[in-house]
Design an enzyme around this catalytic site. Structure first.
Site, short mmCIF file in Angstrom:
data_model
loop_
_atom_site.label_atom_id
_atom_site.label_comp_id
_atom_site.label_asym_id
_atom_site.label_seq_id
_atom_site.Cartn_x
_atom_site.Cartn_y
_atom_site.Cartn_z
N CYS A 82 33.36 -25.02 19.13
CA CYS A 82 34.20 -25.11 18.84
C CYS A 82 34.50 -25.81 16.70
CB CYS A 82 35.26 -25.37 18.94
SG CYS A 82 35.24 -27.12 19.50
N ASP B 212 32.55 -34.48 16.40
CA ASP B 212 32.08 -35.39 16.59
C ASP B 212 30.94 -35.53 17.14
OD1 ASP B 212 34.62 -36.91 16.01
OD2 ASP B 212 35.72 -35.09 17.32
N GLU C 93 30.58 -33.36 22.51
CA GLU C 93 30.94 -33.64 21.16
C GLU C 93 30.48 -35.33 21.29
OE1 GLU C 93 35.43 -34.18 20.04
OE2 GLU C 93 35.65 -34.18 22.09
N HIS D 175 40.03 -34.96 10.27
CA HIS D 175 41.43 -33.97 10.66
C HIS D 175 42.30 -33.25 9.79
CE1 HIS D 175 39.70 -35.80 14.71
NE2 HIS D 175 39.72 -34.17 14.58
C1 PEP Z 1 34.97 -31.51 17.01
O1 PEP Z 1 34.75 -32.85 16.99
O2 PEP Z 1 33.47 -30.99 16.37
C2 PEP Z 1 36.24 -30.59 17.42
C3 PEP Z 1 36.25 -29.70 17.30
O3 PEP Z 1 37.19 -31.63 17.57
P1 PEP Z 1 37.95 -31.98 16.24
O4 PEP Z 1 37.71 -32.60 15.11
O5 PEP Z 1 39.72 -32.29 16.45
O6 PEP Z 1 37.74 -33.73 16.96
MG MG Z 2 36.33 -33.49 18.13
#
Ligand code: PEP
Ligand code: MG
Length: 596
Positions: free
Chosen positions: A504, A457, A433, A191
């Site tokens: 995403c 994820d 995910e 993150h």
């Molecule tokens: C993901 O897991 O791909 C996602 C978009 O969510 P985050 O990166 O916030 O866990």
């Molecule tokens: Mg995620």
């Protein structure tokens, strides 16, 4: 000059002085002193050495009394080191010849010293590095007294160097001060990496032994394209990188000109390009880059950027401001994905052995109805201001989804009772995910209006590779056939069930996967806004027929490396010109692991 290699996670080239955020935030600036100050600085140093020696003698005596002679002897070793004449001469020599402060002389000399220890093949020497650090800390505290500086106090532009940064630390950085980030920890889709990218701060993560021999004030180059970090570069290297910086700006400006061109394939199929954001303030930039809406609003950053718990009004104001700016364009608000690495520093933090597998995300919300409903009511109230949709993260079973729906229904009833207008038919979707969700997509599809595939994820949980751990970063790849099979199967189900599906995760913003994803049937991508122009450029140069052929070929390979090589070649075939103008290639080198 020293060259270190890590993982490039946010593009850009920066040449700037470094600022080390050490674990205890003990910070040393390269402060120049006037020649007339040299004697006083030397005196200060000797005083610190004498005071540290006194402390060490006390400590040795106390430890010997309580734990025995052998343990007490550790401090004898420190004492011997501290009073070594060569070392004292080195400290003094730096102050005299380089006109630097005593603090800087201590840090620089002892960092060189520990590096020499570390480079010895004998493990006994490596163990001694910790003793040198300990000694350095002791001396610096004597020299600095209470004058420790904290990150918030830094005013000059810098490259922020640290062992690790939490997402909330990153989210609170001032990008006018922090020009680039280089850290030891982290992987492609940690993150911290994602936020750096969203904030447009060039960043390199996962650099081994980064902070061991660093001093604040050293000149650094951070190359967020290649993942290379250069410490104390020579003049020729600096000029070369300053040229890179300028070429990079020209390149970005040229890409930005694509903003108003439609995102369609060469044979006329429109592909929706949405932006991912963490803060309402990012919407303008997303629109500027050509986003057709927001496909992922990571709302947990409302918590991470604040020291008090957000109220329903705080949530509502944030969502309303985004919805209003979007003027009817889609806004997918993801409910809180707190936990794991994104915990609120001011709240209670449950200690979990495996937080990524623990009470994270929707699980945390289902266990804390109060917090969840505050957010749901705020989203519902904002739903009348535009095309607002709700997305639940980390769903792993139909039961969880059912519970989330029930709480949403409760929140609707509460809004109704309060007389607050809202859309009862607000579209509801989930993130795919977790492998369990991908495997049960057929069942989950009955209960939702849309899917959004979170590859960050999904890769982590499918391959059992921690997305933020630099030690396993080479194993983290979207190009693993197991991950690609899950994507293919989810796409098949979404077509069969007529469920709109987007992606995403970071994979969607990596140009080398664009042809493949379109070939699988994806017609919507939600990505870091910075990547929108280059993905659009790829889209405008491919046809659906070719993309489908390429996707079929990809699915026939068994090795991630074969897949990466093949996709690299195919992407270069359609876009030879765009890559040749890059200061360093846009594509991940074929030999490197690709991100999620
Ligand atoms: C993901 O897991 O791909 C996602 C978009 O969510 P985050 O990166 O916030 O866990
Ligand atoms: Mg995620």
């Amino acid at each position: 000059m020293e060259i270190k290699k890590g993982i490039a996670v946010s593009s850009g080239v920066v040449v700037c002085r470094a600022w080390l955020l050490s674990d205890d935030e003990l910070h040393i600036d390269r402060r120049e002193i006037a020649p007339s100050e040299v004697p006083a600085e030397r005196k200060r140093l000797l005083k610190a050495v004498a005071a540290s020696s006194d402390d060490l003698r006390d400590l040795r005596d106390k430890t010997t009394r309580s734990l025995g002679k052998e343990t007490g002897a550790i401090f004898d070793y420190h004492l011997g080191l501290l009073n070594d004449q060569h070392l004292l001469d080195d400290f003094a020599g730096r102050i005299e010849n380089q006109h630097c402060s005593a603090e800087y002389a201590v840090r620089r000399t002892l960092r060189d010293f520990s590096k020499a220890f570390f480079d010895q093949p004998d493990p006994l020497f490596k163990d001694r590095v910790k003793d040198v650090y300990d000694l350095e800390r002791r001396l610096l505290i004597k020299l600095m007294g209470k004058g420790r500086m904290r990150l918030a106090g830094v005013k000059a532009p810098m490259v922020l160097v640290a062992k690790d940064l939490t997402p909330s630390q990153t989210a609170n950085l001032d990008k006018n001060i922090v020009r680039a980030i280089a850290i030891e920890a982290g992987g492609q889709t940690s993150h911290t990496a994602i936020i750096a990218n969203s904030m447009g701060i060039p960043a390199v993560v996962g650099v081994e032994d980064l902070v061991r021999d660093v001093s604040s004030g050293d000149l650094w180059i951070v190359n967020g394209y290649s993942g290379v970090v250069i410490v104390n570069p020579d003049e020729a290297t600096v000029s070369e990188h300053r040229l890179y910086e300028q070429r990079q700006m020209r390149f970005e400006t040229r890409l930005d000109q694509m903003r108003d061109l439609p995102a369609v394939t060469r044979d006329g199929t429109p592909i929706e390009l949405l932006g991912n954001i963490e803060f309402p303030s990012e919407v303008d930039n997303a629109l500027h880059k050509g986003a057709q809406g927001i496909g992922l609003y990571r709302t947990e950053f409302l918590y991470l950027a604040s020291d008090k718990e957000p109220t329903e009004e705080d949530h509502y104001n944030a969502y309303a401001s985004v919805a209003e700016k979007l003027k009817g364009k889609p806004l997918i608000i993801r409910t809180l994905d707190l936990g794991a690495d994104k915990f609120w520093p001011h709240g209670e933090k449950a200690i979990e052995d495996n937080p990524f597998l623990g009470c994270r995300s929707i699980r945390l919300c289902l266990a804390n109805h109060r917090i969840f409903k505050v957010q749901l009511r705020a989203i519902l109230r904002a739903s009348v201001l535009g095309d607002v949709r709700i997305m639940f993260p980390m769903i792993s079973s139909p039961m969880e989804l059912k519970q989330a729906h029930m709480l949403l229904k409760d929140a609707m009833d509460e809004c109704y009772d309060l007389g607050a207008p809202f859309r009862r038919d607000i579209p509801v979707g989930i993130m795919i995910e977790v492998p369990a969700a991908a495997l049960m997509a057929n069942v989950l599809a009955r209960e939702v209006n849309f899917f959004s595939i979170g590859t960050n994820d999904l890769i982590q949980y499918t391959l059992a590779v921690d997305r933020g751990n630099q030690r396993v970063a080479p194993l983290f790849t979207a190009a693993h056939p197991a991950v690609l099979s899950l994507l293919r199967d989810v796409m098949r189900i979404s077509r069969k069930r007529k469920i709109s599906t987007s992606i995403c995760g970071e994979m969607g913003g990596d140009p080398q996967f664009t042809i493949f994803l379109v070939g699988l049937g994806l017609r919507s991508l939600s990505i870091t806004p910075h990547n929108i122009p280059k993905i659009k450029q790829v889209l405008r140069n491919i046809t659906i027929k070719d993309a489908e052929k390429i996707a079929r070929r990809v699915m026939s390979f068994e090795q991630p490396q074969q897949i990466l090589n093949f996709l690299n070649d195919e992407t270069r075939k359609v876009l030879p010109d765009i890559f040749s103008e890059e200061p360093v290639p846009l594509l991940t080198p074929a030999g490197a692991a690709a991100g999620g």
